[in-house]
Design a protein around this motif. Structure first.
Motif, PDB file in Angstrom:
ATOM      1  N   ALA A 165       0.737  -1.206   0.124  1.00 32.80           N
ATOM      2  CA  ALA A 165       0.127   0.015  -0.035  1.00 32.80           C
ATOM      3  C   ALA A 165       1.022   1.228   0.010  1.00 32.80           C
ATOM      4  O   ALA A 165       0.654   1.966  -0.767  1.00 32.80           O
ATOM      5  N   VAL A 208       2.268   2.664  -3.212  1.00 32.46           N
ATOM      6  CA  VAL A 208       1.712   3.582  -3.939  1.00 32.46           C
ATOM      7  C   VAL A 208       1.229   4.729  -3.667  1.00 32.46           C
ATOM      8  O   VAL A 208       1.025   5.838  -4.523  1.00 32.46           O
ATOM      9  N   ILE A 209       0.943   4.753  -2.314  1.00 29.92           N
ATOM     10  CA  ILE A 209       0.398   6.250  -1.812  1.00 29.92           C
ATOM     11  C   ILE A 209       1.551   7.035  -1.178  1.00 29.92           C
ATOM     12  O   ILE A 209       1.558   8.378  -0.689  1.00 29.92           O
ATOM     13  N   GLN A 210       2.765   6.403  -1.193  1.00 31.78           N
ATOM     14  CA  GLN A 210       3.863   7.112  -0.500  1.00 31.78           C
ATOM     15  C   GLN A 210       4.222   8.462  -1.230  1.00 31.78           C
ATOM     16  O   GLN A 210       3.902   8.612  -2.533  1.00 31.78           O
ATOM     17  N   MET A 215      -0.734   5.325 -13.924  1.00 35.04           N
ATOM     18  CA  MET A 215      -0.063   3.919 -14.129  1.00 35.04           C
ATOM     19  C   MET A 215      -0.501   2.672 -13.016  1.00 35.04           C
ATOM     20  O   MET A 215      -0.756   1.773 -13.413  1.00 35.04           O
ATOM     21  N   ASN A 216      -0.664   3.489 -12.019  1.00 30.71           N
ATOM     22  CA  ASN A 216      -1.202   2.529 -11.024  1.00 30.71           C
ATOM     23  C   ASN A 216      -2.688   2.167 -10.941  1.00 30.71           C
ATOM     24  O   ASN A 216      -3.317   1.716  -9.909  1.00 30.71           O
ATOM     25  N   LYS A 217      -3.256   2.772 -11.937  1.00 31.51           N
ATOM     26  CA  LYS A 217      -4.861   2.766 -12.371  1.00 31.51           C
ATOM     27  C   LYS A 217      -5.571   3.426 -11.029  1.00 31.51           C
ATOM     28  O   LYS A 217      -6.793   2.737 -10.705  1.00 31.51           O
ATOM     29  N   LEU A 218      -5.198   4.305 -10.446  1.00 32.97           N
ATOM     30  CA  LEU A 218      -5.997   5.064  -9.500  1.00 32.97           C
ATOM     31  C   LEU A 218      -6.786   6.052  -9.817  1.00 32.97           C
ATOM     32  O   LEU A 218      -7.784   6.484  -9.379  1.00 32.97           O
ATOM     33  N   LEU A 240     -10.744   1.796  -8.431  1.00 35.58           N
ATOM     34  CA  LEU A 240      -9.539   1.572  -7.613  1.00 35.58           C
ATOM     35  C   LEU A 240      -9.333   2.721  -6.819  1.00 35.58           C
ATOM     36  O   LEU A 240      -9.014   2.457  -5.463  1.00 35.58           O
TER      37      LEU A 240
END
Lengths: 126, 126
Positions: free
Chosen positions: A20, A23-25, A67-70, A90
DNA sequence: GTAACTAGTTACCTGATGGAAACTAGTTAC
DNA sequence: GTAACTAGTTTCCATCAGGTAACTAGTTAC
């Protein structure tokens, strides 16, 4: 006490937390996502929300999030060309996590501002 | 549609998210806290949990977490000197946030590995 | 003396993070 | 031509997060 029984569970949680965090870092990703929870927005609008972000960082982080589909990026071929960013399902699934993060941020701030005023004579070290 | 009505709310959330991120941001803080949710631990025990952390980073991040009152440090004057780290109530109050983070980490991973395989109707989810 | 245990500290180095400012590119307006 | 709007890109630079390895310090054991 032994907490060896929780060893594998602990390792599994450590792995999940890393997934997790990867991705959000970063300084801007959560703010960008928060901004987009208030509706689809264009580049300039996000930039207005997050006042101190540079166009370079915004562009870079939007790409990463895409790219991470968020988030999704939609180009409109209107007259001066507009681009709309939106949360994907997502990205929207971060909602609970965001709520907890925000709540905790508020909780933490109130704890700190309330407790910092207290007796400093107990300080053991500096 | 207009999201101007949510402007101040959005700004408030951006502030709260920054407050929270400032404290938990970084590669090691969440992992350390996760490790401590499995019981009070000594320096070497945390290091064993988080295998690839260096003593420098562990020491540094423990200090930061202690300064922010998320963990406590207790020195035991036993024979080879042991130190016990524990979550404070404030650190423990991260519990809901951690749960959401871990859940989302698992969700994200399954979304990514599931979708990259390009078998949507078969790999529904386990 | 040496080694091993505890819990770190210190110095040095590298690669990523992020900031400032200038620049690109297409269109409208003047 | 110039300016202004859109949405970025590029370059150059500084800081900082983090890694490696060696070292400190007190005690026990040999």
């Amino acid at each position: 006490m032994e907490h060896t029984y929780g060893k594998e569970a602990c390792q599994a949680k450590l792995r999940a937390s890393r997934d997790a965090l990867e991705v959000i870092q970063g300084k801007w990703r959560i703010p960008i996502i928060v901004s987009l929870t208030y509706g689809n927005k264009r580049f300039g609008e996000i930039k207005k929300d997050i006042e101190d972000i540079s166009p370079k960082m915004l562009s870079q982080e939007l790409k990463e999030l895409e790219m991470n589909k968020l988030i999704s990026r939609t180009l409109y071929d209107s007259m001066p060309v507009t681009v709309e960013y939106a949360l994907t399902p997502l990205g929207a699934s971060l909602n609970n996590l965001l709520q907890e993060l925000l709540q905790w941020g508020i909780h933490f701030r109130s704890e700190m501002t309330g407790k910092e005023m207290k007796v400093p004579e107990l300080a053991e070290h500096d």
